[in-house]
Design a protein around this motif. Sequence first.
Motif, PDB file in Angstrom:
ATOM      1  N   ASP A 125       0.756  -1.191   0.044  1.00 45.24           N
ATOM      2  CA  ASP A 125      -0.087   0.326   0.077  1.00 45.24           C
ATOM      3  C   ASP A 125       0.671   1.180   0.035  1.00 45.24           C
ATOM      4  O   ASP A 125       1.902   1.233   0.648  1.00 45.24           O
ATOM      5  N   ARG A 126       0.531   2.301  -0.735  1.00 45.52           N
ATOM      6  CA  ARG A 126       1.167   3.529  -0.792  1.00 45.52           C
ATOM      7  C   ARG A 126       0.397   4.568  -0.114  1.00 45.52           C
ATOM      8  O   ARG A 126      -0.918   4.745  -0.560  1.00 45.52           O
ATOM      9  N   CYS A 127       0.845   5.293   0.793  1.00 44.71           N
ATOM     10  CA  CYS A 127      -0.119   6.443   1.274  1.00 44.71           C
ATOM     11  C   CYS A 127       0.804   7.849   1.626  1.00 44.71           C
ATOM     12  O   CYS A 127       1.984   7.614   1.488  1.00 44.71           O
ATOM     13  N   PHE A 128       0.186   8.635   2.349  1.00 50.76           N
ATOM     14  CA  PHE A 128       0.676   9.963   2.457  1.00 50.76           C
ATOM     15  C   PHE A 128       1.111  10.403   1.204  1.00 50.76           C
ATOM     16  O   PHE A 128       2.353  10.633   1.084  1.00 50.76           O
ATOM     17  N   GLU A 129       0.147  10.935   0.255  1.00 52.08           N
ATOM     18  CA  GLU A 129       0.796  11.617  -0.822  1.00 52.08           C
ATOM     19  C   GLU A 129       1.065  13.081  -0.471  1.00 52.08           C
ATOM     20  O   GLU A 129       1.199  13.500   0.549  1.00 52.08           O
ATOM     21  N   GLU A 130       1.282  13.740  -1.694  1.00 54.08           N
ATOM     22  CA  GLU A 130       2.214  15.157  -1.340  1.00 54.08           C
ATOM     23  C   GLU A 130       1.261  16.107  -0.306  1.00 54.08           C
ATOM     24  O   GLU A 130       2.382  16.797   0.281  1.00 54.08           O
ATOM     25  N   ASP A 131       0.093  16.187  -0.071  1.00 55.17           N
ATOM     26  CA  ASP A 131      -0.375  17.167   0.891  1.00 55.17           C
ATOM     27  C   ASP A 131      -1.126  16.390   1.722  1.00 55.17           C
ATOM     28  O   ASP A 131      -1.957  17.173   2.554  1.00 55.17           O
ATOM     29  N   ALA A 132      -0.827  15.325   2.124  1.00 59.43           N
ATOM     30  CA  ALA A 132      -1.661  14.413   3.223  1.00 59.43           C
ATOM     31  C   ALA A 132      -0.979  14.688   4.584  1.00 59.43           C
ATOM     32  O   ALA A 132      -1.512  14.083   5.641  1.00 59.43           O
ATOM     33  N   SER A 133       0.324  14.951   4.541  1.00 58.44           N
ATOM     34  CA  SER A 133       0.999  14.998   5.899  1.00 58.44           C
ATOM     35  C   SER A 133       1.027  16.219   6.661  1.00 58.44           C
ATOM     36  O   SER A 133       1.174  17.507   5.945  1.00 58.44           O
ATOM     37  N   ALA A 134       0.876  16.004   7.859  1.00 52.52           N
ATOM     38  CA  ALA A 134       0.946  17.183   8.951  1.00 52.52           C
ATOM     39  C   ALA A 134       2.369  17.917   8.950  1.00 52.52           C
ATOM     40  O   ALA A 134       2.354  18.980   9.676  1.00 52.52           O
TER      41      ALA A 134
ATOM     42  N   VAL B  87       4.087   1.581   2.499  1.00 53.99           N
ATOM     43  CA  VAL B  87       5.017   2.414   1.985  1.00 53.99           C
ATOM     44  C   VAL B  87       4.364   3.990   2.351  1.00 53.99           C
ATOM     45  O   VAL B  87       3.532   4.374   1.619  1.00 53.99           O
ATOM     46  N   VAL B  88       5.027   4.718   3.236  1.00 53.39           N
ATOM     47  CA  VAL B  88       4.698   5.879   3.478  1.00 53.39           C
ATOM     48  C   VAL B  88       5.480   7.071   3.067  1.00 53.39           C
ATOM     49  O   VAL B  88       6.706   7.162   3.405  1.00 53.39           O
ATOM     50  N   TYR B  89       5.121   7.973   2.179  1.00 53.20           N
ATOM     51  CA  TYR B  89       5.994   9.094   1.450  1.00 53.20           C
ATOM     52  C   TYR B  89       5.401  10.244   2.492  1.00 53.20           C
ATOM     53  O   TYR B  89       4.332  10.468   2.571  1.00 53.20           O
ATOM     54  N   PHE B  90       6.385  10.641   3.071  1.00 56.16           N
ATOM     55  CA  PHE B  90       5.879  11.991   3.959  1.00 56.16           C
ATOM     56  C   PHE B  90       6.030  13.305   2.977  1.00 56.16           C
ATOM     57  O   PHE B  90       4.989  14.297   3.093  1.00 56.16           O
ATOM     58  N   ASN B  91       6.660  13.460   2.038  1.00 63.63           N
ATOM     59  CA  ASN B  91       6.725  14.366   0.936  1.00 63.63           C
ATOM     60  C   ASN B  91       7.105  13.753  -0.283  1.00 63.63           C
ATOM     61  O   ASN B  91       7.935  13.262  -0.778  1.00 63.63           O
ATOM     62  N   GLY B  92       5.739  13.743  -1.018  1.00 66.97           N
ATOM     63  CA  GLY B  92       5.530  13.330  -2.505  1.00 66.97           C
ATOM     64  C   GLY B  92       5.907  14.217  -3.575  1.00 66.97           C
ATOM     65  O   GLY B  92       5.809  15.363  -3.154  1.00 66.97           O
TER      66      GLY B  92
END
Length: 448
Positions: free
Chosen positions: A264-273, A432-437
């Motif tokens: 799974d891929r998550c936390f796309e470009e504007d989803a992170s705080a 797989v968690v991208y904090f800054n996509g």
Amino acid sequence: MAARVNKKRSFLFVSKVLGKHIPVNPYTSLLSGAALAILLYKELVPQSGQQMDKLIGEAVRGLLDPNYAKEAYQKLMDERLAFSFPEPIKFVGFAETATALGHSMYRLFDGGATYIHTTREDIPGLRPIIRFEEEHSHAVDHRCYALNEDAFAGDGPIVLVDDEITTGKTTLNIIRDIQEHFPRKQYVIASLLDWRTDSDERAFADLEAELDIRITPLSLLKGKIEIQGTPILDHAEYAGQTGNVEHAATSTAEVNKDFSGTIDRCFEEDASAFERISHTSISTDGYANTAPYLKYTGRFGLQSADNPALDAEIAYTAERLNQLRSGQRTLVMGTGEFMYIPMRIAAELGPNVYYQSTTRSPVYPHREEGYGVASGVTYPSPEDSTVRNFIYNVEPGQYDEIFVLLERESDPERMKPMLEALSGLGCDKVHVVYFNGLTRQESKGARI
């Protein structure tokens, strides 16, 4: 112990507390840095000796007993150590292995402290305030990028944090560089292990006399090692057989070559705080990654006033990731220099969560009791295809799910080898968690 695939140094002490090669309770790793902080406070504030000795006892108990690590760490954090010195204590963690160790040491202080870690990344838009080489390493170049150009200014002590001091040459290199540009009187070297020989210690004494400074060593374990004989594996011959160091970590991939887990891929470009900072990195193979960095990792400098914002970001992210948890045995994996934030998130995910990080260190896997690395996989780094990354000691069925936390996403094609390696670890689900996509335009419309 384990064997390095490195002609400069053929052996590796595989730490049971660091969280690089062996999965650990995340509080164990946080506690190792906190224990060094207690030693530092006792050194700088001698009248606190009795109180600090009691806390060291708590730390040792927690380091030896993973079930007590959380309670011990919280007891140390509750002390809210503070200095009355006229200038902040400046902490510097060495990349990549000690980035989290240095951060957790710094974090124990309630105020009057700053932190920055060195990096192997090249960020052309910033000028490094210091630069030095780690002579024995497979990746020698270190840089410090501080948003505050006065990050090293002043007369206060600088604390240099590394996971292990074998000869101390790296530390001497950085002290010389700092002293040339930001002279001061006091340095502290803090490490989990200190294996310096008598001649190595004399080199420190010689530098003290030459520069008219004081260098104080602190470590959780100090001793002497003696190296006899030559490596069983000839490095040149070994590299010739394999073409590169890939074979240094292929056993897990071979066992699971037909396995295909769900990624799974998550936390796309504007989803992170997380607050971000926009800078482009350039790899040695010419790849320009435009995805922003996180502001509070330590790469660009931190001060005590930044801690509440980072704590809130970590708590928010842990809450979100907890909603994705579906198993009872979870591994949270940091990547490269991005260690402290994943470690803190792992600590807040609840019980039955382990932590470790990918590494650049090529180690020969071997199954034998007492040997530190039983298995591993390798892949070219998404950031720099000339650099190989490794994941060690993840066995089939060991975890129900794995969270792999990356500070920045790379181009989809460059991500594929890492995703293929993760899919072969023998775990049913990998997040797989991208904090800054990357933006959709930058990734050519292909979101992973």
